[in-house]
Motif scaffolding. Structure first.
Motif, PDB file in Angstrom:
ATOM      1  N   CYS A 289       9.097   3.128 -27.369  1.00  0.00           N
ATOM      2  CA  CYS A 289       9.191   4.445 -26.724  1.00  0.00           C
ATOM      3  C   CYS A 289       8.766   4.381 -25.258  1.00  0.00           C
ATOM      4  CB  CYS A 289       8.327   5.453 -27.481  1.00  0.00           C
ATOM      5  SG  CYS A 289       8.850   5.754 -29.182  1.00  0.00           S
ATOM      6  N   ILE A 290       7.700   3.648 -24.980  1.00  0.00           N
ATOM      7  CA  ILE A 290       7.177   3.580 -23.615  1.00  0.00           C
ATOM      8  C   ILE A 290       8.145   2.857 -22.686  1.00  0.00           C
ATOM      9  CG2 ILE A 290       5.378   2.521 -22.192  1.00  0.00           C
ATOM     10  CD1 ILE A 290       3.426   3.203 -24.502  1.00  0.00           C
ATOM     11  N   PHE A 291       8.703   1.733 -23.122  1.00  0.00           N
ATOM     12  CA  PHE A 291       9.628   1.002 -22.263  1.00  0.00           C
ATOM     13  C   PHE A 291      10.903   1.820 -21.991  1.00  0.00           C
ATOM     14  CE2 PHE A 291       7.459  -3.079 -23.613  1.00  0.00           C
ATOM     15  CZ  PHE A 291       6.953  -3.345 -22.345  1.00  0.00           C
ATOM     16  N   LEU A 292      11.389   2.548 -22.989  1.00  0.00           N
ATOM     17  CA  LEU A 292      12.557   3.406 -22.749  1.00  0.00           C
ATOM     18  C   LEU A 292      12.211   4.516 -21.752  1.00  0.00           C
ATOM     19  CD1 LEU A 292      14.070   3.703 -26.349  1.00  0.00           C
ATOM     20  CD2 LEU A 292      14.966   2.379 -24.406  1.00  0.00           C
ATOM     21  N   ALA A 293      10.988   5.018 -21.838  1.00  0.00           N
ATOM     22  CA  ALA A 293      10.568   6.045 -20.880  1.00  0.00           C
ATOM     23  C   ALA A 293      10.434   5.461 -19.471  1.00  0.00           C
ATOM     24  CB  ALA A 293       9.247   6.664 -21.333  1.00  0.00           C
ATOM     25  N   TYR A 294       9.955   4.216 -19.357  1.00  0.00           N
ATOM     26  CA  TYR A 294       9.948   3.552 -18.048  1.00  0.00           C
ATOM     27  C   TYR A 294      11.362   3.521 -17.472  1.00  0.00           C
ATOM     28  CZ  TYR A 294       5.230   1.389 -18.031  1.00  0.00           C
ATOM     29  OH  TYR A 294       3.887   1.143 -17.979  1.00  0.00           O
ATOM     30  N   GLY A 295      12.320   3.112 -18.308  1.00  0.00           N
ATOM     31  CA  GLY A 295      13.701   3.062 -17.841  1.00  0.00           C
ATOM     32  C   GLY A 295      14.196   4.412 -17.380  1.00  0.00           C
ATOM     33  N   ALA A 296      13.770   5.496 -18.076  1.00  0.00           N
ATOM     34  CA  ALA A 296      14.199   6.844 -17.712  1.00  0.00           C
ATOM     35  C   ALA A 296      13.694   7.259 -16.332  1.00  0.00           C
ATOM     36  CB  ALA A 296      13.738   7.844 -18.765  1.00  0.00           C
ATOM     37  N   LEU A 297      12.616   6.629 -15.868  1.00  0.00           N
ATOM     38  CA  LEU A 297      12.144   6.915 -14.506  1.00  0.00           C
ATOM     39  C   LEU A 297      13.224   6.573 -13.489  1.00  0.00           C
ATOM     40  CD1 LEU A 297       8.498   5.504 -14.749  1.00  0.00           C
ATOM     41  CD2 LEU A 297       9.127   7.899 -14.474  1.00  0.00           C
ATOM     42  N   TYR A 298      14.120   5.644 -13.880  1.00  0.00           N
ATOM     43  CA  TYR A 298      15.207   5.238 -12.987  1.00  0.00           C
ATOM     44  C   TYR A 298      16.541   5.836 -13.408  1.00  0.00           C
ATOM     45  CZ  TYR A 298      12.010   1.817 -10.929  1.00  0.00           C
ATOM     46  OH  TYR A 298      10.966   1.219 -10.281  1.00  0.00           O
ATOM     47  N   PHE A 299      16.992   5.559 -14.659  1.00  0.00           N
ATOM     48  CA  PHE A 299      18.351   5.975 -15.014  1.00  0.00           C
ATOM     49  C   PHE A 299      18.465   7.475 -15.268  1.00  0.00           C
ATOM     50  CE2 PHE A 299      16.860   4.385 -19.277  1.00  0.00           C
ATOM     51  CZ  PHE A 299      16.972   5.560 -19.987  1.00  0.00           C
ATOM     52  N   ALA A 300      17.348   8.152 -15.599  1.00  0.00           N
ATOM     53  CA  ALA A 300      17.372   9.605 -15.752  1.00  0.00           C
ATOM     54  C   ALA A 300      16.686  10.303 -14.579  1.00  0.00           C
ATOM     55  CB  ALA A 300      16.704  10.018 -17.066  1.00  0.00           C
ATOM     56  N   ASP A 301      16.297   9.520 -13.578  1.00  0.00           N
ATOM     57  CA  ASP A 301      15.679  10.058 -12.348  1.00  0.00           C
ATOM     58  C   ASP A 301      14.398  10.834 -12.593  1.00  0.00           C
ATOM     59  OD1 ASP A 301      17.722   9.009 -10.719  1.00  0.00           O
ATOM     60  OD2 ASP A 301      19.005  10.745 -11.102  1.00  0.00           O
ATOM     61  N   TRP A 302      13.659  10.475 -13.688  1.00  0.00           N
ATOM     62  CA  TRP A 302      12.368  11.117 -13.884  1.00  0.00           C
ATOM     63  C   TRP A 302      11.424  10.841 -12.718  1.00  0.00           C
ATOM     64  CZ3 TRP A 302      10.757  10.092 -19.702  1.00  0.00           C
ATOM     65  CH2 TRP A 302      11.669  10.737 -20.541  1.00  0.00           C
ATOM     66  N   GLY A 303      11.584   9.667 -12.122  1.00  0.00           N
ATOM     67  CA  GLY A 303      10.702   9.296 -11.019  1.00  0.00           C
ATOM     68  C   GLY A 303      10.857  10.178  -9.803  1.00  0.00           C
ATOM     69  N   ASP A 304      11.985  10.905  -9.703  1.00  0.00           N
ATOM     70  CA  ASP A 304      12.215  11.781  -8.552  1.00  0.00           C
ATOM     71  C   ASP A 304      11.652  13.176  -8.773  1.00  0.00           C
ATOM     72  OD1 ASP A 304      13.574   9.748  -7.246  1.00  0.00           O
ATOM     73  OD2 ASP A 304      15.507  10.302  -8.125  1.00  0.00           O
ATOM     74  N   LEU A 305      11.183  13.445  -9.996  1.00  0.00           N
ATOM     75  CA  LEU A 305      10.611  14.756 -10.263  1.00  0.00           C
ATOM     76  C   LEU A 305       9.256  14.893  -9.576  1.00  0.00           C
ATOM     77  CD1 LEU A 305      11.391  14.973 -14.097  1.00  0.00           C
ATOM     78  CD2 LEU A 305      12.694  16.022 -12.234  1.00  0.00           C
ATOM     79  N   ALA A 306       8.812  16.147  -9.413  1.00  0.00           N
ATOM     80  CA  ALA A 306       7.527  16.396  -8.753  1.00  0.00           C
ATOM     81  C   ALA A 306       6.388  15.725  -9.498  1.00  0.00           C
ATOM     82  CB  ALA A 306       7.290  17.901  -8.641  1.00  0.00           C
ATOM     83  N   TRP A 307       6.517  15.623 -10.825  1.00  0.00           N
ATOM     84  CA  TRP A 307       5.462  15.017 -11.622  1.00  0.00           C
ATOM     85  C   TRP A 307       5.834  13.603 -12.057  1.00  0.00           C
ATOM     86  CZ3 TRP A 307       8.218  15.421 -16.323  1.00  0.00           C
ATOM     87  CH2 TRP A 307       9.113  16.487 -16.403  1.00  0.00           C
ATOM     88  N   GLY A 308       6.759  12.970 -11.328  1.00  0.00           N
ATOM     89  CA  GLY A 308       7.176  11.611 -11.661  1.00  0.00           C
ATOM     90  C   GLY A 308       6.038  10.610 -11.613  1.00  0.00           C
ATOM     91  N   VAL A 309       5.160  10.755 -10.617  1.00  0.00           N
ATOM     92  CA  VAL A 309       4.021   9.840 -10.499  1.00  0.00           C
ATOM     93  C   VAL A 309       3.100   9.992 -11.705  1.00  0.00           C
ATOM     94  CG1 VAL A 309       1.942   9.316  -9.181  1.00  0.00           C
ATOM     95  CG2 VAL A 309       4.086   9.758  -7.987  1.00  0.00           C
ATOM     96  N   ALA A 310       2.888  11.236 -12.151  1.00  0.00           N
ATOM     97  CA  ALA A 310       2.027  11.472 -13.317  1.00  0.00           C
ATOM     98  C   ALA A 310       2.642  10.856 -14.572  1.00  0.00           C
ATOM     99  CB  ALA A 310       1.815  12.971 -13.500  1.00  0.00           C
TER     100      ALA A 310
END
Length: 413
Positions: A289-310
């Protein structure tokens, strides 16, 4: 220096007994390694101008001594395991202490290789001594406490680093010398203050590969492949994508080790109560689950959200917590092993663990340049394979009952 058997050693003051030595060594190693790890990504980017490919090559070189851990078998013919472990700690600390004076790609390759020899040979010997000196009945909980002590030492190192870096403007040179020097000092004190402890079972001093250990070998191989992605790229992501500075990266590590100090003893109790199969199953499902969520920081652009760092920081802490359950693999082997196989198999297992670790970081460094998400999706795939293997562990492993395919009363080879 005199040697004592374990029965006699139990009459010594508590602080001079074998388990106390394991605890002090567990505290000494992270002072150097955690300092090196906390500064690495910022130091290589700021001082040596590294990109993803460079850090991949550096980490591949760092894993070469792990791949050659079978050399421990040859060394223990001439040197006691306890002595070899302390000498390895000195090598680790000394190499870390001089790291900042070689801020080039070539210089970092050399200092990293030397420190890695110390780290991997210490870890190989340390794992062997833990399984020889700690009773099977107490091993899961005791290993949990040893993990907590190591986390406490890392917490101390990171806490001083955060305070010194922000408040006193410490330099890379000062921090590396302090962390590495502390490890050297503790290793020397261990050599002077503790007697040599004789293990209850003489260890085989040649390479041991047994067919009945195949599941343990397979789990070690997958662990090495999977863990490299976390070690190399998760922290690098925090610096490259989110612009973390030294004190921020160190603060993240502080949170990791504070959580480990609290949860590692509880995890030891969990392994002791429910067994290795259930503990490893929980670990691997969590990591998928964690590694898929890491990937989502890029392919789902979670990292661009305001709370991406959190999100990224929370995943990093959870990732570290799940990896702490990996000591269940040690206790699984302790339960299935012939007593004399522990030292040589620890060395062989480290080599197997590092087969993928040597080439994988460099190869994935190139993938990282084009698809960071792909790196983490691949890690999730590795965790899936690990999960399938973990389900083959019996509820009560023992010699001759290493997997669910063998009846409980089977005779070991």
């Amino acid at each position: 220096m005199r040697s004592l058997d374990l029965a006699t050693a139990r009459t010594l003051p508590i602080w001079r007994q074998p388990v106390a030595l394991l605890i002090v060594m567990a505290a000494a190693m992270p002072l150097a390694f955690s300092t090196w790890n906390a500064l690495l990504n910022n130091f290589v980017i700021e001082a040596a101008g590294f990109d993803g490919s460079d850090i991949g090559w550096l980490q591949s070189v760092r894993e070469i001594p792990g791949f050659l851990a079978v050399g421990v078998i040859a060394l223990i013919i001439f040197v006691r395991e306890q002595v070899l472990g302390l000498v390895s700690l000195v090598m680790l600390g000394a190499a870390v202490a001089i790291t900042a004076y070689f801020p080039t790609f070539e210089g970092l390759l050399v200092t990293t290789l030397i420190s890695s020899i110390g780290f991997h040979y210490y870890e190989t010997v340390n794992q062997s001594l833990q399984l020889q000196w700690i009773d099977k009945a107490r091993a899961p909980q005791m290993l949990g406490w040893i993990v907590a002590v190591g986390s406490g030492a890392s917490l101390l190192a990171y806490g001083l680093l955060v305070m010194g870096w922000e408040r006193f403007g410490w330099s890379y040179e000062a921090v590396y010398i302090a962390g590495g020097g502390a490890t050297v000092l503790l290793a020397v004190l261990c050599f002077l203050l503790y007697p040599q402890f004789d293990s209850p079972n003489p260890q085989v001093k040649r390479m041991v590969l047994r067919r009945r250990y195949w599941l343990y070998y397979a789990l070690q191989f997958m662990s090495g492949a999977r863990r490299q992605i976390f070690v190399v790229f998760a922290a690098f992501m925090m610096v490259e994508r989110f612009g973390f500075e030294v004190h921020q990266v160190t603060g993240l590590f502080l949170a990791n080790y504070l959580a480990n100090m609290v949860f590692a003893p509880l995890m030891g109790r969990f392994v002791q109560s429910y067994g290795e199969r259930r503990a490893l199953t929980v670990e691997y499902i969590g990591l998928i689950c964690i590694f898929l969520a890491y990937g989502a920081l890029y392919f789902a652009d979670w990292g661009d959200l305001a709370w991406g760092v959190a999100i990224a920081s929370g995943l990093y802490i959870l990732d570290h917590l799940f990896f702490a359950l990996a000591f269940a693999l040690k206790t699984y082997f302790q339960k299935i092993a012939d007593p004399g196989d522990i030292a040589p198999t620890a060395a062989v297992a480290f080599t197997i663990n590092h087969i993928a670790a040597v080439g994988l970081p460099a190869a994935l460094g190139y993938l990282w340049l084009t698809s960071p998400a792909g790196v983490f999706v691949l890690a999730a795939g590795f965790a899936c394979v690990s999960l399938m293997l973990a389900l083959l562990i019996p509820r009560h492993p023992a010699p001759g009952h290493e997997t669910i395919f063998q009846p409980r009363l089977a005779i070991a080879e």
